[in-house]
Structures are given as C-alpha cells and as structure tokens.
Design a protein around this motif. Sequence first.
Motif, PDB file in Angstrom:
ATOM      1  N   TYR A 140       0.827  -1.207   0.000  1.00 51.11           N
ATOM      2  CA  TYR A 140       0.000   0.000   0.000  1.00 51.11           C
ATOM      3  C   TYR A 140       0.866   1.263   0.000  1.00 51.11           C
ATOM      4  CZ  TYR A 140      -3.234   3.510   1.931  1.00 51.11           C
ATOM      5  OH  TYR A 140      -3.976   4.639   2.157  1.00 51.11           O
ATOM      6  N   ILE A 141       1.858   1.316   0.857  1.00 53.10           N
ATOM      7  CA  ILE A 141       2.722   2.492   0.961  1.00 53.10           C
ATOM      8  C   ILE A 141       3.516   2.703  -0.330  1.00 53.10           C
ATOM      9  CG2 ILE A 141       4.714   3.469   2.173  1.00 53.10           C
ATOM     10  CD1 ILE A 141       3.673   2.008   4.702  1.00 53.10           C
ATOM     11  N   VAL A 142       4.063   1.618  -0.869  1.00 54.84           N
ATOM     12  CA  VAL A 142       4.847   1.714  -2.103  1.00 54.84           C
ATOM     13  C   VAL A 142       3.987   2.184  -3.275  1.00 54.84           C
ATOM     14  CG1 VAL A 142       6.115   0.339  -3.807  1.00 54.84           C
ATOM     15  CG2 VAL A 142       6.548   0.009  -1.364  1.00 54.84           C
ATOM     16  N   SER A 143       2.707   1.799  -3.262  1.00 54.92           N
ATOM     17  CA  SER A 143       1.812   2.115  -4.386  1.00 54.92           C
ATOM     18  C   SER A 143       1.213   3.515  -4.322  1.00 54.92           C
ATOM     19  CB  SER A 143       0.667   1.092  -4.430  1.00 54.92           C
ATOM     20  OG  SER A 143       1.149  -0.214  -4.568  1.00 54.92           O
ATOM     21  N   LEU A 144       1.399   4.225  -3.233  1.00 49.33           N
ATOM     22  CA  LEU A 144       0.741   5.524  -3.060  1.00 49.33           C
ATOM     23  C   LEU A 144       1.000   6.507  -4.197  1.00 49.33           C
ATOM     24  CD1 LEU A 144       1.031   6.134   0.801  1.00 49.33           C
ATOM     25  CD2 LEU A 144      -1.046   5.700  -0.530  1.00 49.33           C
ATOM     26  N   PRO A 145       2.250   6.713  -4.633  1.00 52.01           N
ATOM     27  CA  PRO A 145       2.460   7.662  -5.749  1.00 52.01           C
ATOM     28  C   PRO A 145       1.705   7.256  -7.009  1.00 52.01           C
ATOM     29  CG  PRO A 145       4.528   7.141  -4.658  1.00 52.01           C
ATOM     30  CD  PRO A 145       3.517   6.183  -4.115  1.00 52.01           C
ATOM     31  N   PHE A 146       1.721   5.958  -7.308  1.00 50.63           N
ATOM     32  CA  PHE A 146       1.009   5.457  -8.488  1.00 50.63           C
ATOM     33  C   PHE A 146      -0.492   5.677  -8.354  1.00 50.63           C
ATOM     34  CE2 PHE A 146      -1.167   1.801 -10.519  1.00 50.63           C
ATOM     35  CZ  PHE A 146      -0.857   2.088 -11.836  1.00 50.63           C
TER      36      PHE A 146
END
Length: 381
Positions: A14-20
Amino acid sequence: MFTAIYTLITTFAYIVSLPFLFFLQLKSKYRNAIPARFFLKNNPPFAKRAVHFHACSFGETKALEPLVKEFKEANISVITQTGFEAAKVYKNADVRYLPFEPLLWFWLKPMPALVVMEAELWYLLFYLSKKRGATTFLINARMSDRSFPKYKRFSWLYKKIFENIDYVYAQSIEDAKRLRALGAKEVEVLGNIKLLQKPVVSKTYEKQKPIVVAASTHEPEEEIIATEWVMHLKDKTTLVVVPRHPERFDEVDELLEHIAKREGLSYHRLSENPTLSGDIVLVDKLGELVNIYTVSDLVILGGSFIEGIGGHNPLEPAFFHKPIISGPHFHNHKESYGYVKGIKIVAPQDLADALEQKWQPTSIKASVDLSPLVERIKSVV
C-alpha cells in the motif's frame, strides 16, 4: 503469525503504491473508486449492523438482487465504480467501496453475516469478519479451467482464506471439486444465481431496420465486427456498438465515425441522438444494453473474439431469446455459456459466414433454487 505477516506485506504494498495511486485516480475509470478504497474519501464504515454483501463490479452486483431483496436491511460493498452504480438501485441497502485490505482493520465493523460473490477472495475481509462474529459465505463460486492452475500455485494462501469461510456455494460440480482442492469446506452446488437475474427494461426503442448489436466489446473487436458488418449487412441492418468500458467511448467514436464517413453511412452517438435511426450507432450511455437487447435481431457478444478477456455473460440476451454469435475465447463464462442453448461460436475469421447464415434464437435451459441459501443466511441473522 500468518495474519500479522500478511498485514505487514499488504501495508508495505500500500505504501509503495501511493504515488502510483495518486496519478491513477485522475483517470475517469478510477476517479471515485481509488479515493474511496485507498484513502477512505467519502467512504465511512457501515452505520447499521446488517448482512454485508460484497461483489466486485457491475454484473456481480446486479446478480445479488434476488438475495438482497430478501432482507429488510443490507450493506453492500463493491470494488468498481460501475459496481457502485449498480448497488445504489437497491433501496434497502447502504453502499460502500471496499477499502484496501490493511485498512479493514479499523474500517470493518461487526456484522451477522458476510456474503461474498464469486472470486472475491480477500483474506483480511474473511478473517476480520469471522473474528468479529460473522458467519461467512462465498456464493456463486467458480473456478475456470484457465484460472485453476494459477490458484493452485498459491494454494497455501487460499487454504488460509478458506479456513475463514464457513459455507461455499459453487456454480457446478466441477467448480466444487476445484474449490475443495484449494481448501474449501462445507461446499454445496447451487448453480449460477445470475440465472435468476431478470433484465429490467427501462426504455423502449423504435427501429427502422433490423438491429445487429456488438455488445460489451473490447479493442479491437469494434473494428473486427464493423468491418464484417460493412461487407455483408450494411445495406439492410443497423449496427449498434456497446463498448464494455465507458472510458473507451471517445476512442470507439473516432473509429466508427471514420468507418461511417468512408462508407457513406449515417452515424451518431446515443448521448447526442437518443434513437437507433442511424446506420451505425454508438451506445455511450451506461445501463442501455438491456434496452437495446429487447429490439435487437442479432447479438454479437464481445470479449470473446480476442484472447485475454474471457468473454461476457450471455444470459441477458438469451433471456430475450436473441440469436447470439460469440467468439471462441469465453473461458471466464464457460458455465454460463453451458446454460444457454443455441449460441453460435465462431473464430473471428469465420464471422462473415455466421452473419450470412440464418440466425437462430437462443434459450436458457437451467434454473436455480435460492431458498436453501436464503434460509441459512437468515438463520444466523
């Protein structure tokens, strides 16, 4: 331990995907769903303690109707914007987007029962619901020939998921066998509840010529179908094109307008001219396909002439006994195709021959009794 590790992994994702996700929500297809599911915008927990139904998108949500109407109050969660629109028509239900899994820890409230449609196998949804007192159901469950090997590769995960599912209602005997192999318990064969879904006609269209409907199409099916229609039927029928995804309306509009100009044919979008009077008509409004089916003379069912989609549900046009032509790639709806008598299945290169042959009506050859499922859900409410 498994739950803690799973939560940590999904939280990291979830955290890694935030910018996307911030950029993806700018697309019209996700404009409401992503802010609601991943940032809880206008998406609070359910306020009332009622049976929680969950489905993914438009078709699955509509298929819940015969179940939802059995309860005075209901909660419905969905994944997609089209699913949200379908759920809003149920007067007795509150509707939410289902948050991404780690958010469920503080979003999901106690409920008497969780009823999940088809393949929405979210571990934390079932785990937390059961831990908070719910009896859990997976209904209309299916496992296609193509998807089963993929599921088996992660059988360790699905075994954990099925540990938290009390009752599984499968569409067929073969589905039941595959679900048991993945760890499902208390599996019963009920049939496909989509057979109970009676299409609701909201508008009556008049037609000047016989109607050929290219239904639920994907790129490049519009061009494949329109090309063969131009060569064989343009002088005696109207072609009505209904793309599967609304975000493609403008793209398909450009294609059909080009074909119409090249062939000297009349063309319009339904949103600009709400009739079927043109030689070619683009249906760029949601909720019109059933209305179009009622006046159609032939349905060409999209999602089946190219690989990777898996076809679409043939039950709605078959309900009206319409002739149906399908491509060979319908693995995601193999069971539904088996319920319909008379579908003509052809490869894209053979579509021309099928268009010129006599069109035979279809019919639905199966039924479903929902009463055992309804009684079991009500017994825990």
